[in-house]
Enzyme design. Structure first.
Site, mmCIF file in Angstrom:
data_model
loop_
_atom_site.group_PDB
_atom_site.id
_atom_site.type_symbol
_atom_site.label_atom_id
_atom_site.label_comp_id
_atom_site.label_asym_id
_atom_site.label_seq_id
_atom_site.Cartn_x
_atom_site.Cartn_y
_atom_site.Cartn_z
ATOM 1 N N SER A 84 7.818 5.000 17.939
ATOM 2 C CA SER A 84 8.184 6.297 17.365
ATOM 3 C C SER A 84 8.403 7.332 18.457
ATOM 4 O O SER A 84 7.702 7.336 19.477
ATOM 5 C CB SER A 84 7.033 6.748 16.466
ATOM 6 N N TYR B 249 12.050 4.987 17.183
ATOM 7 C CA TYR B 249 12.968 5.684 16.279
ATOM 8 C C TYR B 249 12.702 7.180 16.379
ATOM 9 O O TYR B 249 11.557 7.617 16.438
ATOM 10 C CB TYR B 249 12.765 5.304 14.816
ATOM 11 N N TYR C 169 -1.834 9.219 14.932
ATOM 12 C CA TYR C 169 -0.729 8.316 14.588
ATOM 13 C C TYR C 169 0.076 7.957 15.836
ATOM 14 O O TYR C 169 0.329 6.782 16.128
ATOM 15 C CB TYR C 169 0.197 8.958 13.529
ATOM 16 N N ASN D 180 6.001 14.196 3.285
ATOM 17 C CA ASN D 180 5.692 14.764 4.602
ATOM 18 C C ASN D 180 6.985 15.134 5.310
ATOM 19 O O ASN D 180 7.046 16.114 6.044
ATOM 20 C CB ASN D 180 4.970 13.732 5.477
ATOM 21 N N ASN D 181 7.994 14.311 5.117
ATOM 22 C CA ASN D 181 9.247 14.471 5.859
ATOM 23 C C ASN D 181 10.218 15.371 5.100
ATOM 24 O O ASN D 181 10.174 15.469 3.878
ATOM 25 C CB ASN D 181 9.888 13.107 6.143
ATOM 26 N N ASP E 21 -2.267 -8.194 3.553
ATOM 27 C CA ASP E 21 -2.515 -7.206 4.600
ATOM 28 C C ASP E 21 -2.242 -7.867 5.954
ATOM 29 O O ASP E 21 -2.680 -8.999 6.184
ATOM 30 C CB ASP E 21 -3.989 -6.763 4.503
ATOM 31 N N LYS F 174 0.722 4.267 18.138
ATOM 32 C CA LYS F 174 1.992 3.639 18.536
ATOM 33 C C LYS F 174 2.048 3.437 20.056
ATOM 34 O O LYS F 174 2.502 2.406 20.548
ATOM 35 C CB LYS F 174 3.181 4.503 18.068
ATOM 36 N N ASP G 179 3.379 20.389 15.224
ATOM 37 C CA ASP G 179 4.841 20.302 15.359
ATOM 38 C C ASP G 179 5.296 20.738 16.749
ATOM 39 O O ASP G 179 4.645 21.579 17.388
ATOM 40 C CB ASP G 179 5.529 21.205 14.322
ATOM 41 N N SER H 233 0.838 -1.202 0.000
ATOM 42 C CA SER H 233 0.000 0.000 0.000
ATOM 43 C C SER H 233 0.873 1.252 0.000
ATOM 44 O O SER H 233 0.432 2.321 -0.379
ATOM 45 C CB SER H 233 -0.932 -0.002 1.217
ATOM 46 N N ASN H 234 2.137 1.118 0.426
ATOM 47 C CA ASN H 234 3.043 2.282 0.379
ATOM 48 C C ASN H 234 4.444 1.866 -0.094
ATOM 49 O O ASN H 234 5.449 2.384 0.380
ATOM 50 C CB ASN H 234 3.127 2.948 1.755
ATOM 51 N N PHE I 205 7.007 -3.759 10.960
ATOM 52 C CA PHE I 205 7.055 -2.383 10.445
ATOM 53 C C PHE I 205 5.712 -1.939 9.867
ATOM 54 O O PHE I 205 5.450 -0.730 9.806
ATOM 55 C CB PHE I 205 8.065 -2.274 9.289
#
Ligand code: NAD
Ligand code: WQD
Length: 340
Positions: A127, A179, A151, A200-201, A61, A155, A297, A36-37, A83
């Site tokens: 994360s 991470y 998101y 996004n990054n 999936d 996690k 942010d 999917s990505n 992951f």
């Protein structure tokens, strides 16, 4: 000792680099990814880079319990690295339920299948975003969790579910790796970060400007309480992240139960620091314009990475210049990413 490792999301950015590292040290690797990505071609590049292929690649999936049963029936899996997840903070605000479904539901389906097939070793992708609006940096694993978006909440929820599971299933061994900001690419230039649509990054945004796909960087705010006013992050080379997973597997049997470790460098860089290093390393100018802060942010996120060093001797060995050089090398060799 070489083992057979199931890597969910193994065709993604961090997953693909980790597969190369696992193959390099002699493990057999089974990948499950629904693409999917990511694209299937990534696994051909993994084989080319590592010098040998993954043992099997299942397109499925991670929420598909029947597909998981087939994987565990077919392969003698010793440990799982999980992951597979969705990871875009902004998108998670728009479709939070999908994030809960894939990230939390995917994890519970996976651990349920693991349990039924007698597999008890899990390395989980967590994360730094779970720390949210940190009041003090650097962040240790004991710093309070305060997720600020769906998101990050997924996690943190997974971490709590896994900790609870470990309390009730004594043979479980779970390592949650938090991470910080993975960046860079494999130095061979075959593997890297290839986001779909607008990145996004920041690192893929910089490489896409340098290769001529985008005009300028929007610097999201220069009024943070940091020396130059721009946000500070702990950028970490993806090869060091991959090596962190190698170390995690080496040490997963050290003790039972749930353990949490930061993967970071302990060094912060501001947006303008990163732009300066990127320009120095690549020789490409990065035009930028300061814009408003990006909602959600935070000013500064920097790891205290001493626990991973003390427990495993793991430390990030590559610096910001190496991240910029390798990310740029990948982008130059693949201007449009993995697309033909
Ligand atoms: P990525 O999107 O490149 O890789 C994820 C992979 O999982 C992709 O190949 C995707 O196709 C696959 N996938 C997604 N949903 C799936 C599903 N339901 N079933 C099967 N496969 C599925 O992301 P990444 O940057 O490699 O991140 C890997 C993990 O690390 C994620 O769990 C992410 O949340 C976490 N993480 C990433 C970062 C980062 O900045 N990249 C930082 C901290 C944590
Ligand atoms: C870095 C810095 C931005 C883009 C995200 C997730 C986190 C983790 C890592 C998954 C910030 C600034 C960015 C741009 C900018 N991923 N920036 N212009 O937001 O620290 O972390 O990725 O777990 O959960 O939240 O990373 O690369 O988006 O931003 O000025 O176009 O660059 O404001 O200071 P972030 P990022």
């Amino acid at each position: 000792m070489p083992r057979t490792i199931l890597v969910t999301g193994g065709a993604g950015f961090i997953g693909s680099h980790t597969c190369v590292e696992l193959l390099r040290v002699g493990h057999e690797v089974v990948v499950l990814d629904d693409h999917s990505n990511s694209c299937p071609e990534v696994l051909e590049r993994v084989a080319k880079t590592a010098g040998r292929p993954v043992a099997a690649a299942h397109v499925a999936d991670v929420r598909d319990r029947r597909a998981l049963d087939e994987v565990f029936d077919r392969h003698p899996i010793d440990a799982v690295i999980h992951f597979a997840a969705k990871k875009a903070v902004g998108e998670s605000v728009r479709i939070p339920v999908t994030y809960y479904d894939i990230n939390v539901g995917g994890t519970t389906t996976l651990v349920s299948a693991m349990h039924d097939h007698g597999v008890h070793r899990l390395v989980f992708s967590s994360s730094c975003s779970i720390y949210g609006n940190a009041t003090t940096v650097p962040l240790t694993e004991d710093s309070p969790a305060a997720p600020t978006n769906p998101y990050a909440t997924t996690k943190w929820t997974c971490e709590r579910i896994l900790a609870d599971l470990c309390r009730h299933v004594p043979e479980m061994r779970v390592l949650a790796l938090r991470y910080f900001n993975p960046a860079g690419a494999h130095p061979d230039g075959e593997l890297g970060e290839d986001p779909r649509g607008v990145p996004n990054n920041i690192m893929p945004f910089l490489t896409q400007i340098a290769v001529g796909r985008r005009d300028e960087l929007s610097v999201f705010g220069d009024d943070y309480p940091t020396p130059d006013g721009t946000g500070i992050r702990d950028y970490l080379h993806v090869m060091d992240v991959a090596d962190g997973h190698r170390a995690a597997l080496d040490h997963i049997d050290d003790e039972p139960g749930m353990r949490v470790l930061n993967l970071g460098t302990g060094r912060g860089a501001s947006v303008l620091d990163l732009v300066t290093v990127f320009e120095e390393v690549t020789g490409r100018p990065i035009p930028y314009r300061v814009t408003a802060r990006r909602p959600g942010d935070v000013a500064e996120l920097v790891a205290d990475p001493t626990k991973a060093m003390a427990h495993w001797g793991w430390t990030a060995r590559r610096d910001l210049a190496a991240m910029c050089r390798d990310a740029w090398n990948f982008q130059q060799r693949n201007p449009y990413g993995y697309a033909p």
